[in-house]
Scaffold this active site. Sequence first.
Site, PDB file in Angstrom:
ATOM      1  N   ARG A  94       0.663  -1.340  -0.197  1.00 25.81           N
ATOM      2  CA  ARG A  94      -0.013  -0.021  -0.128  1.00 25.81           C
ATOM      3  C   ARG A  94       0.849   1.328   0.219  1.00 25.81           C
ATOM      4  NH1 ARG A  94      -3.859  -0.994   4.861  1.00 25.81           N
ATOM      5  NH2 ARG A  94      -4.633   0.989   4.364  1.00 25.81           N
ATOM      6  N   HIS A 124       4.857 -14.995   4.972  1.00 20.10           N
ATOM      7  CA  HIS A 124       3.622 -15.257   4.786  1.00 20.10           C
ATOM      8  C   HIS A 124       2.512 -14.900   5.617  1.00 20.10           C
ATOM      9  CE1 HIS A 124       5.846 -19.047   5.621  1.00 20.10           C
ATOM     10  NE2 HIS A 124       5.737 -18.419   6.591  1.00 20.10           N
ATOM     11  N   TYR A 127       0.842  -8.679   8.442  1.00 17.40           N
ATOM     12  CA  TYR A 127       0.318  -7.200   8.148  1.00 17.40           C
ATOM     13  C   TYR A 127       1.336  -6.218   9.059  1.00 17.40           C
ATOM     14  CZ  TYR A 127      -1.803  -2.911   8.683  1.00 17.40           C
ATOM     15  OH  TYR A 127      -2.010  -1.486   8.385  1.00 17.40           O
TER      16      TYR A 127
END
Length: 214
Positions: A94, A124, A127
């Site tokens: 992002r 994996h 966040y």
Amino acid sequence: MNLDIIKKHKDNGVVFVDENTAYIDESVVIGEGTVIEPNVYLRANTVIGKNALIGFCCDISNSEIADNVTVKHSVIIDSFIDEGTTIGPFAYIRPNCKVGKNVKIGDFVEIKNSTIDDGTKLSHLTYVGDADVGKSVNFGCGTVVVNYDGKKKHRTIIKDNAFIGCNTNLVSPVVVEEYAYTAAGSTITEDVPKDSLAIARARQVVKKDWVKSR
């Protein structure tokens, strides 16, 4: 018009696996030797370096991708990815991220407004939001940087060579110092000193024959 843009890039040494399914904005710059796989969309002022691989179904917007980077099945927005890094599959970068050299951003990893320094691995299901991460940090599967308290976003700092155990929650603002470890399954709410192991979980209790008693 899109095919004319692609032809210009092909003449400059860019390889398109299927030029009929690549969509390249006119402002995009792509370096020699880079391979563009099918169903790729490169938008806005994106710059791709040399000898990169932009894999199937990538969407990259207004970002800079350095030489020898591999991106697979991922979305990158308003960010910088340095040399030799691998992104994806299924990663989401992002806005306002800076990712260093030889970093691994793996499957189902999302980062936002963060810096990730050289050699760090987020392999994996992780966040990382509003964080500054040092060199050669290892994130275990299922790590979450808990950056939002319901009113404000807070920042986390993870310094060089730290090891973040699987399913760790780092409740911002918090600092993990150099060479510090967090135990798997911990919720970290206080700073972790250098060379320390932080354990923040209840002890396991085993009730023998509990099932039979019911």
